[in-house]
Design an enzyme around this catalytic site. Structure first.
Site, PDB file in Angstrom:
ATOM      1  N   GLU A  19       0.797  -1.231   0.000  1.00 47.18           N
ATOM      2  CA  GLU A  19       0.000   0.000   0.000  1.00 47.18           C
ATOM      3  C   GLU A  19       0.825   1.273   0.000  1.00 47.18           C
ATOM      4  O   GLU A  19       0.454   2.255  -0.625  1.00 47.18           O
ATOM      5  CB  GLU A  19      -0.921   0.058   1.238  1.00 47.18           C
ATOM      6  CG  GLU A  19      -1.876  -1.092   1.367  1.00 47.18           C
ATOM      7  CD  GLU A  19      -1.336  -2.118   2.331  1.00 47.18           C
ATOM      8  OE1 GLU A  19      -0.133  -2.423   2.259  1.00 47.18           O
ATOM      9  OE2 GLU A  19      -2.110  -2.617   3.165  1.00 47.18           O
TER      10      GLU A  19
ATOM     11  N   ASP B 270      -2.014  -5.248   3.592  1.00 51.93           N
ATOM     12  CA  ASP B 270      -2.286  -5.693   4.964  1.00 51.93           C
ATOM     13  C   ASP B 270      -3.305  -6.825   4.975  1.00 51.93           C
ATOM     14  O   ASP B 270      -4.131  -6.954   4.051  1.00 51.93           O
ATOM     15  CB  ASP B 270      -2.806  -4.520   5.806  1.00 51.93           C
ATOM     16  CG  ASP B 270      -1.746  -3.445   6.004  1.00 51.93           C
ATOM     17  OD1 ASP B 270      -0.549  -3.760   5.840  1.00 51.93           O
ATOM     18  OD2 ASP B 270      -2.112  -2.300   6.294  1.00 51.93           O
TER      19      ASP B 270
ATOM     20  N   ASP C 127      -5.932  -7.457   6.859  1.00 56.77           N
ATOM     21  CA  ASP C 127      -7.272  -7.266   7.390  1.00 56.77           C
ATOM     22  C   ASP C 127      -8.263  -7.133   6.233  1.00 56.77           C
ATOM     23  O   ASP C 127      -7.895  -7.278   5.060  1.00 56.77           O
ATOM     24  CB  ASP C 127      -7.322  -6.047   8.313  1.00 56.77           C
ATOM     25  CG  ASP C 127      -6.767  -4.795   7.651  1.00 56.77           C
ATOM     26  OD1 ASP C 127      -6.567  -4.808   6.415  1.00 56.77           O
ATOM     27  OD2 ASP C 127      -6.522  -3.806   8.364  1.00 56.77           O
TER      28      ASP C 127
ATOM     29  N   GLU D  57      -9.719  -4.552   4.921  1.00 59.67           N
ATOM     30  CA  GLU D  57      -9.418  -3.478   3.973  1.00 59.67           C
ATOM     31  C   GLU D  57      -8.233  -3.834   3.093  1.00 59.67           C
ATOM     32  O   GLU D  57      -8.238  -3.575   1.887  1.00 59.67           O
ATOM     33  CB  GLU D  57      -9.144  -2.171   4.719  1.00 59.67           C
ATOM     34  CG  GLU D  57      -9.049  -0.978   3.787  1.00 59.67           C
ATOM     35  CD  GLU D  57      -9.097   0.345   4.524  1.00 59.67           C
ATOM     36  OE1 GLU D  57      -9.177   1.373   3.850  1.00 59.67           O
ATOM     37  OE2 GLU D  57      -9.045   0.337   5.769  1.00 59.67           O
TER      38      GLU D  57
ATOM     39  N   TYR E  18       2.042  -5.805  13.136  1.00 58.24           N
ATOM     40  CA  TYR E  18       0.912  -5.089  12.543  1.00 58.24           C
ATOM     41  C   TYR E  18       0.070  -4.425  13.624  1.00 58.24           C
ATOM     42  O   TYR E  18      -0.264  -5.042  14.633  1.00 58.24           O
ATOM     43  CB  TYR E  18       0.055  -6.062  11.732  1.00 58.24           C
ATOM     44  CG  TYR E  18      -0.997  -5.386  10.882  1.00 58.24           C
ATOM     45  CD1 TYR E  18      -0.650  -4.358  10.018  1.00 58.24           C
ATOM     46  CD2 TYR E  18      -2.325  -5.777  10.953  1.00 58.24           C
ATOM     47  CE1 TYR E  18      -1.613  -3.733   9.234  1.00 58.24           C
ATOM     48  CE2 TYR E  18      -3.295  -5.169  10.174  1.00 58.24           C
ATOM     49  CZ  TYR E  18      -2.929  -4.147   9.320  1.00 58.24           C
ATOM     50  OH  TYR E  18      -3.877  -3.523   8.551  1.00 58.24           O
TER      51      TYR E  18
ATOM     52  N   ARG F 258      -2.999  -2.969  13.529  1.00 54.81           N
ATOM     53  CA  ARG F 258      -4.468  -3.036  13.533  1.00 54.81           C
ATOM     54  C   ARG F 258      -4.869  -4.459  13.894  1.00 54.81           C
ATOM     55  O   ARG F 258      -4.901  -5.340  13.035  1.00 54.81           O
ATOM     56  CB  ARG F 258      -5.037  -2.622  12.173  1.00 54.81           C
ATOM     57  CG  ARG F 258      -4.772  -1.163  11.835  1.00 54.81           C
ATOM     58  CD  ARG F 258      -5.525  -0.709  10.604  1.00 54.81           C
ATOM     59  NE  ARG F 258      -5.192   0.668  10.268  1.00 54.81           N
ATOM     60  CZ  ARG F 258      -4.272   1.035   9.385  1.00 54.81           C
ATOM     61  NH1 ARG F 258      -3.597   0.110   8.736  1.00 54.81           N
ATOM     62  NH2 ARG F 258      -4.017   2.302   9.149  1.00 54.81           N
TER      63      ARG F 258
ATOM     64  N   HIS G 122      -4.557 -12.103  13.893  1.00 49.41           N
ATOM     65  CA  HIS G 122      -3.288 -11.424  14.099  1.00 49.41           C
ATOM     66  C   HIS G 122      -2.725 -11.701  15.482  1.00 49.41           C
ATOM     67  O   HIS G 122      -3.391 -12.235  16.349  1.00 49.41           O
ATOM     68  CB  HIS G 122      -3.468  -9.905  13.953  1.00 49.41           C
ATOM     69  CG  HIS G 122      -4.049  -9.497  12.643  1.00 49.41           C
ATOM     70  ND1 HIS G 122      -4.678  -8.286  12.467  1.00 49.41           N
ATOM     71  CD2 HIS G 122      -4.094 -10.122  11.451  1.00 49.41           C
ATOM     72  CE1 HIS G 122      -5.091  -8.184  11.218  1.00 49.41           C
ATOM     73  NE2 HIS G 122      -4.755  -9.287  10.605  1.00 49.41           N
TER      74      HIS G 122
END
Length: 891
Positions: free
Chosen positions: A13, A100, A102, A104, A324, A326, A371
């Protein structure tokens, strides 16, 4: 190292993440950033394709009748980056999507596949930390794209779009422009407003007690009155919060007179210990950080906002210092537990290690356990080893994470709690103490404290070694008054905890939510507390009245569970969306569906009215939301609400006081020329004079510095209302020169050229010669008259253009030399990351605004270039003509 044949492209990203990862990959790997999402629903009408502009659903970008099909577009600001990715893809044999892990991140990978249409089969790389070992393991074990996660994220995006794009326009029409509604945002505002309502209902109570200072030998210790004559003395918890009356029949309520009389009666009494109670206690460490608990603790200990915390954590992750950031999980990998326990043994000693590793399970609703918790990555470097590599906030956040991780694998703290009762006459006092026998994890980390060693001393309250029946001396006896306090307003930390405990939203979105409600001015920060505005009350009131279930905590919390079920394949997304929008045919509530609720008849006056109650004469008093802000209304009477007055401070008595002042309105006289009345008023920005009535678009002018409202005369008011004053005409340009007093003080103006005046009185006294002299001087302002100051260099964008943060007239802004974008309200320029700057510029460019205008010098350059080109084609004459045309266009 895992060997790969041919050339491979890895897409992440952010440029920072790309730079870090590239150092861990073979030379035949190219790492490039997508710079966030490459595709999204249209952000403005300009982004809607021509083929869809005539469609009724184009405004939302969701074709509801076609199974909620979304209209995705590549924003103009992302087209160059998409082209770059497509060009790189032509020359590679493998494609890895390393966004990532997740929802999103999975969605970004899916959008990349849709936009790039790769001929090679893409592979998904996932890792919790950016280290060489983690990247190697990910390369050795790529996976397929998780369609369930993608579907869950797309469902959330579509539902949130319909929620925001359908409800926000209602707020614009019924309350005021610039407002917004959002699934998590509106619930957060409602929670803050509900707490303020509790404060409004709260009735303060007064009570008194006694404090004493007892001593054994030379050791003194404080104690508080516990009971008198066998009756417990009332404390704050004994009062009803809505009536202010004592709620306990058994408690003894002391007023000031009774407390002072008791001091006199007990003076000279004999004191002895009547009870000693010792209890052992054990204190266990907290789990390692999740996104939510990191935000809470950073706000409490470091006074960092949720946004600043996440920005620092993002940079730490992308540079390979933490895992990570989040995550909902409190679990640690076996490797991380082993590394932590080794460090604990080395730094603190074997006695600080529990016999077996501590294992933690997440207790939060709808937690995603995929995670790890947030912890140091790789070698678990000590904070002092990274001082030269990290910025101040990054270092402070890293130190917080490192200490919490160490503490979570350390032994319990142990000690004793001691309670001593001291009796004299019929009064009993109580003293409490605490000793720490073994500090355990407190050696590394104390909740809410910066210095564990210093805090350990503060946590101990030492009492002398006393025994029952032992006599003590009383050196000081005092009566103390207390007032009960309303429930505290939410801070960022406590709001994040409430949202998480209620299962509302995801911790990764909390920073953005708090930023949004602050920027929309639904809340203002008072010290560290979030104080709702009257606008927030109006918005929440409308939503509760007509869309109650959409701002219900349970709706948002249940939706998170539903999205997780969709991601696991346990629930279908389309029936879920149909139920949300069309409902089950009911008239009200969730079963009615959004479409039915949108057809509700909403009274705008009712929505903009916040009743306060009825005054002593039976007249209703209310707050009204007007075009220029909130004001008080009682029949035909009006009064401005002073800037900064909190809703819970606006009682009926306070409202009566403001209305009695009548907006500070005082009639000064009538203007002979117009026949209009001149008033002196007090507004949210201070006292001012007004010519004419409110409904006539009256002329207004603020009082000059030093002018006292009570001393303002009719003549002084007319003098102010005569501004701007024409000083004369500039003989060189023929333009009038005006003197005036504005928002930033006294100034003179000639056309668009302005200069400040040193004194307010000069607006009436300055003559033409002096005004022209002042206009001829160099402008002092750092905005229009000189080059903006560079606040910070951010780096380069993917095209190589330099990004800077500059000081602007209306605040700091980021620029790439072509597009300018203001920093959101409350964002510290020192905390803005490169990726966020790129997102701001992309959004600004997509709106069609923010483009820098060409200077005269640039215009001449364009003209010259166009002229030369035309000369080659059609001769010297045509070249001159084209040059002039291009010059005009650039100007």
């Amino acid at each position: 190292m895992v060997q790969k044949q041919g050339k491979a492209l890895v897409i992440v990203e952010s440029p920072t993440k790309a730079k870090t990862i590239s150092g861990f990959l073979p030379k035949n790997f190219v790492v490039e950033a997508s710079v966030g999402h490459v595709r999204d629903l249209p952000g403005s009408a300009a982004e809607i394709p021509a083929s869809a502009r005539g469609e009724a659903w184009a405004r939302t970008g969701i074709d509801i009748d076609n199974d909620f099909k979304p209209l995705y577009v590549v924003p103009a600001a992302k087209k160059a980056q998409v082209k770059k990715l497509k060009d790189l893809l032509k020359d590679v044999d493998e494609l890895y999507l390393a966004t990532d892990e997740d929802r999103e991140g999975e969605s970004i990978s899916w959008h990349l596949m849709e936009v790039l249409s790769p001929k090679v089969k893409p592979k998904r790389l996932v890792f919790h930390e950016i280290t060489r070992d983690a990247i190697q393991k990910a390369l050795a074990n790529p996976r397929e794209l998780d369609e369930g996660l993608v579907q869950a994220q797309e469902t959330r995006r579509i539902l949130d779009r319909l929620y925001g794009y359908e409800l926000s326009p209602i707020l614009w029409r019924k309350i005021g422009p610039g407002l917004s509604a959002g699934r998590v945002q509106s619930v957060a505002v409602r929670l803050i407003v509900e707490r303020e309502r509790e404060r409004q209902r709260f009735v303060r109570s007064s009570y008194w007690d006694l404090s004493a200072l007892f001593a054994k030998s030379e050791i003194q210790f404080p104690a508080t009155l516990l009971s008198v004559g066998g009756r417990r003395v009332a404390s704050g918890r004994d009062f009803d919060t809505t009536t202010g009356k004592l709620d306990s029949k058994d408690a003894l309520l002391l007023d000031e007179a009774a407390a002072r009389a008791l001091v006199q009666r007990l003076t000279g009494a004999q004191w002895s210990v009547t009870k000693v109670e010792r209890k052992e206690y054990t204190e266990r460490p907290q789990p390692p950080f999740t996104t939510s608990t990191l935000q809470q603790e950073a706000n409490r200990k470091l006074r960092l906002s949720a946004r600043a915390t996440m920005q620092a954590a993002q940079r730490l992750y992308e540079n390979g210092f933490i895992t990570y950031m989040r995550t909902d999980s409190t679990s640690l990998s076996d490797e991380a537990i082993g590394a932590t326990r080794r460090l604990v043994g080395e730094l603190y000693g074997k006695e600080y290690l529990p016999d077996s590793p501590r294992l933690y399970r997440t207790k939060v609703k709808n937690a995603q356990e995929a995670h790890e918790a947030i912890r140091p990555s790789g070698e678990f470097k000590r904070p002092e080893e990274l001082r030269a590599q990290l910025g101040l906030d990054e270092l402070r956040v890293y130190e917080l994470i490192w200490k919490r991780t160490m503490a979570c694998q350390m032994a319990d703290a142990r000690g004793h709690r001691i309670s001593v009762h001291v009796t004299g006459a019929d009064a009993v006092f109580q003293a409490s103490g605490k000793t720490i026998a073994f500090p355990g994890f407190l050696r590394a980390y104390v909740e809410g404290a910066d210095d564990p060693d210093a805090e350990l001393a503060d946590k101990e309250v030492l009492l002398p070694d006393v025994k029952t029946g032992e006599a003590l001396t009383c050196g000081n006896l005092e009566a103390r008054g207390h007032t009960t306090q309303p429930p505290p307003r939410y801070t960022e930390a406590s709001l994040v905890k409430k949202l998480e405990d209620s299962g509302v939203g995801r911790p990764s979105t909390y920073a953005m939510i708090i930023d949004t409600i602050t920027r929309r001015e639904y809340v203002v920060k008072q010290r560290n507390a979030l104080q709702p505005t009257f606008m927030a009350f109006a918005v929440v009131g409308l939503l509760e009245r007509y869309f109650a279930h959409l701002v219900d905590v349970n709706f948002t919390a249940d939706m998170e569970g539903d999205l997780d079920a969709i991601s696991r394949g346990e629930k279908e997304w389309l029936p879920y969306m149909r139920h949300f929008y069309f409902g089950d045919g009911q008239e009200t509530g969730a079963a009615a569906g959004l479409k039915k609720l949108l057809s509700s008849e909403i009274d705008p006056r009712e929505s903009c009215t916040l009743p306060l109650g009825v005054d002593a004469e039976g007249r209703p008093v209310a707050v009204r939301i007007g075009r220029y802000g909130p004001y008080l209304e009682r029949g035909e009477e009006r009064a401005t609400i002073p800037e900064g007055l909190a809703p819970d401070e606006l009682t009926l008595d306070k409202a009566a006081e403001l209305l009695a002042a009548g907006s500070g309105a005082r009639e000064l006289g009538a203007d002979e020329e117009s026949g209009k009345t001149v008033y002196l008023k007090s507004g949210r920005f201070g006292p001012y004079v007004q010519l004419g009535e409110n409904g006539e678009e009256p002329k207004m002018k603020s009082l000059l510095p030093g002018m006292l409202p009570e001393e303002v005369t009719f003549d002084q008011a007319m003098r102010l209302l005569s501004l701007p004053r024409e000083v004369g005409v500039d003989p060189a340009s023929g333009e009038p020169v005006l003197a005036d007093f504005g928002r930033y003080g006294p100034y003179i103006r000639r056309g668009t050229d302005t200069r400040s005046l040193d004194s307010a009185e000069l607006v009436f006294d300055v003559d033409l010669d002096r005004a022209l002299e002042i206009l001829a001087t160099e402008k002092k302002s750092g905005f229009r008259g000189s080059k903006p100051k560079v606040l910070r260099e951010l780096g380069e964008n993917p095209s190589g253009a330099k990004l800077q943060i500059l000081s602007g007239r209306y605040g700091p802004y980021v620029t790439d030399g072509d597009t300018n974008a203001s920093l959101p309200k409350g964002v510290d320029p020192e905390q803005l990351a490169l990726d966020q700057a790129l997102e701001l510029l992309a959004a600004r460019a997509a709106s069609g605004k923010g483009k820098k205008k060409a200077s005269k010098k640039a215009s001449k350059k364009v003209a010259k270039k166009a002229g030369k080109k035309a000369t080659k084609k059609a001769g010297k004459k045509a070249g001159k003509k084209a040059g002039k045309k291009a010059g005009k266009k650039a100007s």
